[in-house]
Enzyme design. Structure first.
Site, PDB file in Angstrom:
ATOM      1  N   GLU A  59       0.835  -1.207   0.000  1.00 18.15           N
ATOM      2  CA  GLU A  59       0.000   0.000   0.000  1.00 18.15           C
ATOM      3  C   GLU A  59       0.871   1.259   0.000  1.00 18.15           C
ATOM      4  O   GLU A  59       2.085   1.205   0.200  1.00 18.15           O
ATOM      5  CB  GLU A  59      -0.904   0.041   1.251  1.00 18.15           C
ATOM      6  N   ARG A 101      -6.889   1.169  13.032  1.00 15.85           N
ATOM      7  CA  ARG A 101      -5.521   1.390  12.552  1.00 15.85           C
ATOM      8  C   ARG A 101      -5.541   2.428  11.442  1.00 15.85           C
ATOM      9  O   ARG A 101      -6.600   2.736  10.880  1.00 15.85           O
ATOM     10  CB  ARG A 101      -4.894   0.092  12.044  1.00 15.85           C
ATOM     11  N   ASN A 159      -4.677   3.777   7.605  1.00 11.49           N
ATOM     12  CA  ASN A 159      -4.788   3.037   6.355  1.00 11.49           C
ATOM     13  C   ASN A 159      -4.201   3.732   5.140  1.00 11.49           C
ATOM     14  O   ASN A 159      -3.581   3.083   4.320  1.00 11.49           O
ATOM     15  CB  ASN A 159      -6.248   2.693   6.069  1.00 11.49           C
ATOM     16  N   GLU A 213     -12.628  -4.589   9.882  1.00 17.06           N
ATOM     17  CA  GLU A 213     -13.411  -4.254   8.695  1.00 17.06           C
ATOM     18  C   GLU A 213     -14.905  -4.486   8.904  1.00 17.06           C
ATOM     19  O   GLU A 213     -15.613  -4.967   8.019  1.00 17.06           O
ATOM     20  CB  GLU A 213     -12.907  -5.035   7.469  1.00 17.06           C
ATOM     21  N   ASN A 241     -10.111   5.320   2.512  1.00 14.67           N
ATOM     22  CA  ASN A 241      -8.944   5.337   1.632  1.00 14.67           C
ATOM     23  C   ASN A 241      -8.783   6.743   1.095  1.00 14.67           C
ATOM     24  O   ASN A 241      -9.733   7.500   0.963  1.00 14.67           O
ATOM     25  CB  ASN A 241      -9.071   4.315   0.502  1.00 14.67           C
ATOM     26  N   ASP A 247      -9.843   1.409  -3.887  1.00 11.30           N
ATOM     27  CA  ASP A 247      -8.789   1.462  -2.868  1.00 11.30           C
ATOM     28  C   ASP A 247      -8.151   2.847  -2.911  1.00 11.30           C
ATOM     29  O   ASP A 247      -8.855   3.839  -2.982  1.00 11.30           O
ATOM     30  CB  ASP A 247      -7.788   0.321  -3.116  1.00 11.30           C
TER      31      ASP A 247
END
Length: 291
Positions: free
Chosen positions: A18, A101, A103, A122, A149, A198
């Site tokens: 990522e 957390r 991201n 999630e 995101n 994403d």
């Protein structure tokens, strides 16, 4: 419309690759593997990669004005020094939410660091966006979702794009000079069967690119939200792209092995690799975080 097929340039097998970001001062691409607790740096000129272990899940890495980096660990924002692999805590916006957390993140044109959080399971709508600027970190007035995101900004910094991944929606909103955000407007809805939006990235023409997790592709949308281009990949989970290289005309893409069973991994031997392709357009110069 499609571009030339992407090719793997770094066989790294990331569980959840990522946050790619081109850092001009290093002439290198930096990115993370969230689940493997790793920071990676790839020098395309020398075809050399370096890696560091992080003290927990890491969502993103971005350059700072002191020639170091800000990173988003599960415990909060830290300063990272590659020279000695040290991490210094800066701010913990969700210390009261241990199930969350960090991201994804970006630096706005004004140097402010924006980042999003998510429920690590999630499931709960506990993901928020934050703006970190000049030692002050404040929650952005956007609705909570399970998996955030982005964000990403228009070239002039007046529009922010942010993604509700599980809702398969990308939103846009006006941004004031003080960082306050206006009412979100739906920018794009990803149709069923096309994967999950994403990480978003904006190019020099003001168009938005998004990785499609489970969608085998990245897409480019014009500023009005019209689909302009789709680039197909040989792997299902494409997470985010970054523009880098000479004149910022090379697109780098991170991918992930997360969620793929043995059969899928056998059919996708390049899953988790770092890819490159010609996007046919330049990216925006990278910004340096002022924190």
């Amino acid at each position: 419309m499609t571009t030339a097929a992407p090719r793997s340039i770094l066989s790294i097998g990331a569980t959840l690759g990522e946050g790619p970001v081109w850092v001009a001062r290093d002439r290198a691409l930096w990115f993370v593997d969230i689940k493997a607790h790793r920071i990676h740096c790839y020098d395309p000129a020398r075809e050399v990669a370096r890696s560091w272990t992080t003290p927990g899940q890491i969502g993103w890495i971005l350059p700072t004005a002191d020639s170091l980096f800000a990173v988003g660990l599960q415990s909060g924002v830290h300063r990272f020094n590659p020279a000695d692999a040290s991490f210094a805590a800066l701010h913990a916006p969700e210390g009261h939410m241990p199930g969350n957390r960090q991201n994804d993140a970006c630096v706005a044109p004004d140097g402010a660091l924006w980042f999003g959080t998510m429920d690590d399971a999630e499931a709960q709508s506990s993901g928020y966006f934050y703006r970190f600027f000049a030692d002050a970190c404040k929650q952005v007035n956007l609705p909570a979702v399970s998996i955030t995101n982005g964000p990403a900004f228009s070239p002039d910094g007046r529009i922010v794009y942010h993604t509700d991944t599980l809702g398969k929606r990308i939103w846009r909103a006006d941004v004031a000079a003080d960082g306050n955000v206006g009412e979100p407007v739906l920018f794009a809805q990803i149709e069923e069967g096309a994967g999950y939006p994403d990480g978003p990235t904006v190019d020099a023409e003001g168009c938005l690119w998004t990785g499609l997790f489970g969608g085998w592709a990245v897409r480019r949308y014009d500023p009005a939200g019209k689909l302009m281009r789709e680039v197909r990949f040989p792997v299902a989970n494409v997470t985010k792209i970054a523009f880098g290289g000479e004149e910022l005309r090379t697109a780098y893409a991170t991918t992930a092995r997360k969620g793929l069973d043995v059969t899928a991994l056998t059919n996708q031997p390049l899953a988790g690799d770092l890819f490159v392709f010609d996007p046919g357009v330049a990216g925006l110069p990278g910004q340096i975080a002022t924190i």
